[in-house]
Design a protein around this motif. Structure first.
Motif, mmCIF file in Angstrom:
data_model
loop_
_atom_site.group_PDB
_atom_site.id
_atom_site.type_symbol
_atom_site.label_atom_id
_atom_site.label_comp_id
_atom_site.label_asym_id
_atom_site.label_seq_id
_atom_site.Cartn_x
_atom_site.Cartn_y
_atom_site.Cartn_z
ATOM 1 N N ALA A 95 126.805 46.741 7.392
ATOM 2 C CA ALA A 95 126.510 47.215 6.351
ATOM 3 C C ALA A 95 125.198 48.278 7.388
ATOM 4 N N GLY A 140 137.251 51.869 -1.629
ATOM 5 C CA GLY A 140 136.460 50.982 -0.453
ATOM 6 C C GLY A 140 135.489 50.309 -1.268
ATOM 7 N N ARG A 199 133.697 41.385 3.356
ATOM 8 C CA ARG A 199 134.086 42.466 4.363
ATOM 9 C C ARG A 199 133.015 41.785 5.687
ATOM 10 N N SER A 243 130.443 45.862 -1.443
ATOM 11 C CA SER A 243 130.595 46.193 0.044
ATOM 12 C C SER A 243 131.639 47.112 -0.197
ATOM 13 N N GLU A 244 130.836 48.170 0.796
ATOM 14 C CA GLU A 244 131.412 49.808 0.977
ATOM 15 C C GLU A 244 132.035 49.623 1.745
ATOM 16 N N ASP A 245 133.381 50.359 2.472
ATOM 17 C CA ASP A 245 134.264 50.726 3.200
ATOM 18 C C ASP A 245 134.433 52.167 3.670
#
Length: 377
Positions: A154, A69, A192, A111-113
């Motif tokens: 986030a 992610g 995102r 971006s982390e997901d």
């Protein structure tokens, strides 16, 4: 699924020397290294160098993607093209960071997901995103605002207090948030950026952006004509002397710096106000979508009820074939008819015809089993 990490670096302002390529080869024996790029994929292990240091020393852009992610974009620009005080208002938490070396400014956008929108085999590359670097160099700050929105969404997911959101100010709002360029749309997807949050933010953005990464000839001609003759001669001399990093972007920055139109308007909202407005918009949008689905469903059931006799004949035809898949189609139609009769207030009529149908075909266990399983008793 195995571990996946993709690293891509691009040198844009100047090619790498043979000595520099040898230095990079010492970092990875498997990487594909050219005079302008370094790319590698890892299914185990990791890059044995810090990407920040590699961009500081060798490259102008870096993309990093993982199947757990992480999306990361690093950009390097000259300090003359983009100043650190301009960037700082858009930095938020660890997801939008900026710093300078002796000659350059560097941006780190992440971006982390962990929920992941990973697609195995996706074509990951800098090609779609690299245009934002030129846009930033010519004074278009929309990429920075998009990165801030990504970090804000986030941040909302973390356990921070409401007071922090209330006191976190919105940075300057660039013109043209409602009409993003192709690289900016790609960046919004990559980071995102929440669509509802972007739509709310764009409400405070002037409609016409100040500039674009690829300005038109008719746009540039009057700006060049307005330059002093001595400055034009100096620019031509620099061009004639050979390749010079940032000459084009520096010229564009100079040209647009002569215009009076502001590139941004002051940010007047807090993080909490933006997040609350996005939540309201998202809720209203989902409610509208639900109402539209309900209206479409109601129209379908009304039409089906008006054609009930034809549908009963189709059901009979399916059943008489004695085929398993035909039984499934008959049951699907019966379930739809049940809802259609209920929609027009004739559930009793459906119940009577269903009882008759079950009696007629009571010796078809496969059919009866399917009817029972779907509550058609």
């Amino acid at each position: 699924m195995s571990e996946y990490q993709y690293y891509e670096f691009q040198a844009l302002d100047r090619p790498l020397s043979p000595e520099e390529q040898e230095q990079l080869r010492a970092i990875s024996t498997r990487a594909r290294i050219t005079a302008t790029s370094f790319t590698n994929t890892y299914n185990w292990g990791d890059l044995s160098a810090n990407p920040r240091h590699m961009v500081e020393r060798y490259f102008d852009a870096h993309l990093y993607v993982t199947n757990w992610g992480t999306h990361r974009l690093l950009l390097r620009l000259s300090k003359q093209a983009l100043a650190l005080p301009t960037v700082k208002p858009y930095c938020l938490d660890h997801q939008v960071d900026a710093w300078t070396t002796r000659t350059h400014l560097l941006l780190d956008l992440t971006s982390e997901d962990e929920g992941g929108d990973w697609i195995e085999g996706a074509d990951d590359s800098l090609a779609a995103l690299i245009g934002v670097r030129d846009e930033l160099a010519t004074g278009d700050l929309r990429p920075l605002y998009l990165a801030w929105l990504s970090a804000l969404a986030a941040w909302e997911l973390e356990d921070d207090s409401e007071e922090e959101y209330q006191t976190c100010p919105e940075p300057p709002v660039p013109a043209g948030l409602g009409e993003l360029t192709a690289p900016q749309r790609a960046l919004a997807d990559f980071l995102r950026v929440d669509g509802d949050l972007l739509a709310v933010a764009a409400q405070a953005s002037p409609v016409t952006p100040k500039t674009s990464a690829r300005p038109a000839k008719k746009e540039l001609a009057p700006l060049i004509a307005a330059l002093p003759q001595k400055e034009k001669d100096a620019l031509l001399l620099r061009l004639a002397l050979g390749p010079e990093p940032q000459l084009r972007t520096g010229l564009l920055h100079r040209l647009y710096g002569t215009t009076a139109a502001p590139a941004t308007v002051p940010g007047r909202r807090s993080a909490a106000q933006l997040l609350d407005a996005a939540h309201t918009r998202r809720t209203e949008r989902r409610q509208r979508a639900e109402h539209e689905r309900a209206a479409t469903r109601a129209q379908h059931l009304t039409t089906l009820a008006s054609e009930a006799d034809s549908t009963w004949r189709q059901i009979e035809a399916h059943i008489t074939t004695k085929k398993t898949n035909a039984y499934d189609q008959a049951v699907t139609l019966l379930a739809e008819l049940r809802d259609a009769y209920a929609h027009i207030g004739r559930s009793t009529d459906f119940r009577q015809r269903l009882i008759s149908l079950r009696e007629d075909y009571r010796r078809r266990p496969g059919l009866i089993h399917r009817l029972d399983r779907h509550g058609l008793r």
